[in-house]
Design an enzyme around this catalytic site. Sequence first.
Site, short mmCIF file in Angstrom:
data_model
loop_
_atom_site.label_atom_id
_atom_site.label_comp_id
_atom_site.label_asym_id
_atom_site.label_seq_id
_atom_site.Cartn_x
_atom_site.Cartn_y
_atom_site.Cartn_z
N LYS A 118 113.10 60.92 -34.92
CA LYS A 118 113.65 61.56 -33.53
C LYS A 118 114.76 61.34 -33.64
CE LYS A 118 108.46 61.01 -32.24
NZ LYS A 118 107.76 60.95 -31.21
N LYS A 200 105.05 67.41 -43.79
CA LYS A 200 103.51 66.72 -42.50
C LYS A 200 103.48 67.97 -41.19
CE LYS A 200 104.06 63.79 -39.21
NZ LYS A 200 103.64 63.56 -37.96
N LYS A 203 102.30 69.73 -34.56
CA LYS A 203 102.26 70.74 -33.94
C LYS A 203 103.51 70.90 -33.36
CE LYS A 203 100.69 66.58 -30.79
NZ LYS A 203 99.90 66.09 -31.34
P1 TYM Z 1 100.13 60.84 -32.68
O1 TYM Z 1 99.35 61.62 -31.31
O2 TYM Z 1 101.24 61.75 -33.46
O3 TYM Z 1 99.22 61.60 -33.85
C1 TYM Z 1 97.46 61.49 -34.05
C2 TYM Z 1 97.04 60.54 -35.12
O4 TYM Z 1 97.37 61.97 -36.49
C3 TYM Z 1 97.92 61.58 -36.90
N1 TYM Z 1 98.24 63.05 -37.44
C4 TYM Z 1 98.08 63.19 -39.03
N2 TYM Z 1 97.49 62.99 -39.92
C5 TYM Z 1 97.15 64.10 -41.02
N3 TYM Z 1 98.58 64.60 -41.43
C6 TYM Z 1 99.19 64.78 -40.37
N4 TYM Z 1 99.90 65.69 -40.62
C7 TYM Z 1 99.18 64.14 -39.10
N5 TYM Z 1 100.22 64.55 -38.03
C8 TYM Z 1 99.48 63.57 -36.88
C9 TYM Z 1 98.52 60.55 -37.06
O5 TYM Z 1 99.20 59.52 -37.96
C10 TYM Z 1 97.83 59.46 -35.40
O6 TYM Z 1 97.08 58.38 -36.28
N6 TYM Z 1 101.77 56.50 -32.10
C11 TYM Z 1 100.67 57.34 -32.13
C12 TYM Z 1 99.59 57.38 -31.02
C13 TYM Z 1 100.05 55.52 -30.76
C14 TYM Z 1 98.84 54.53 -31.73
C15 TYM Z 1 98.09 53.69 -30.97
C16 TYM Z 1 98.16 55.74 -32.53
C17 TYM Z 1 100.18 55.01 -29.41
N7 TYM Z 1 99.25 53.77 -29.78
C18 TYM Z 1 97.73 52.63 -31.31
C19 TYM Z 1 97.62 54.24 -33.24
C20 TYM Z 1 97.28 53.15 -32.28
C21 TYM Z 1 100.62 59.00 -32.88
O7 TYM Z 1 102.15 59.28 -32.17
O8 TYM Z 1 99.98 59.70 -32.87
#
Ligand code: TYM
Length: 335
Positions: A118, A200, A203
């Site tokens: 990032k 990956k 969005k």
């Molecule tokens: P975020 O918002 O980017 O994504 C949410 C969840 O989607 C999964 N994900 C994917 N899985 C498979 N293939 C993909 N292409 C793909 N893109 C996204 C992510 O692994 C995630 O599980 N930091 C986290 C949010 C968060 C969190 C937490 C997660 C904040 N606090 C505590 C777990 C526990 C995030 O940005 O996810």
Amino acid sequence: MENTAEKRKTVLSAIQPTGIPTLGNYLGALKNWKNMSKDYDCLYAVADLHSLTVRPEPSALRKQTLEMYALLLAIGLDPQESIIFIQSHVPEHSQLAWILNCCTQFGEAARMTQFKDKSEKHPENINVGLFSYPVLMAADILLYQADFVPVGADQKQHLELARNIADRFNTVYGNTFTVPEPFIGKVGASIMSLQDPVHKMSKSDPNPRSFISMLDDDNVIVKKIKSAVTDSEAKVRYAEGKDGINNLMGIYSCCTGKSYEEIEKEFEGKGYGDFKAAVAEAVVNELRPVKEEYHRLMSDKAYLNECAKNGAEKAERLARRTLLKAMKKTGLYML
Ligand code: TYM
């Protein structure tokens, strides 16, 4: 009467409200959230504080937070069964994050690949929040003494950091936090871009044909899958170097429950055209009820607000207990 019921394990996960989630978010994480909600005590959050690290437009953040909350209900999470809340409504997250910041080494936070990626992509806004982002994530998890955290593969490193922080705190101050385990599905943990399947699905990809949004119209989904990058072998099989086909097989497997072997058999002697049509149909069928429910829920904002309020109250009761315990252990003066 003796209570013989075993205590159910706790699950926590969260998703950022930075736009409508993709099929990757859904298959990698959200679908598992739903599956786990029957067998565990689950807490699911809209991680709006995390989104501030990319400085979204305030009105967009506000709108997308409610949309994401509605989507969580639309996938079938039941607010009576699970605790579904908005992260910033429970101030204990930020409070514990500060304490955990002081238990995190600069070097370990600097090693996070997501921070490095990032920072490279947005050199104009490498803020401290971006750096300590995984510490807030650790606070989200440890506040609820979560046993399991269902996430996609891209969050594994953050989960390892959360485990290290919990271990360190427990060693320095005495046992306080449950050390959480990541729960990463065998299939679907990394759904890749449809146009560039070594990266990956995301969005924030500037090419909208590379990802399927959970709210895309049926005909848009079909078009995007039809134009997905494949290879010249014209054989549906899971193998190294066939990233595009492997990805579509993963998507098809997640939507239908079929194994790779079953999929290979089903499409023996058939071309990629047939296969893509079947994948598109499976995705359309998977997302259609979610979209319908989402639109229904979005027309009832009062209900959504009520659910979010109840969720935050329930979450805060649990969070408060852990925060006070951690404050006491660290020697903060308590009344
Ligand atoms: P975020 O918002 O980017 O994504 C949410 C969840 O989607 C999964 N994900 C994917 N899985 C498979 N293939 C993909 N292409 C793909 N893109 C996204 C992510 O692994 C995630 O599980 N930091 C986290 C949010 C968060 C969190 C937490 C997660 C904040 N606090 C505590 C777990 C526990 C995030 O940005 O996810």
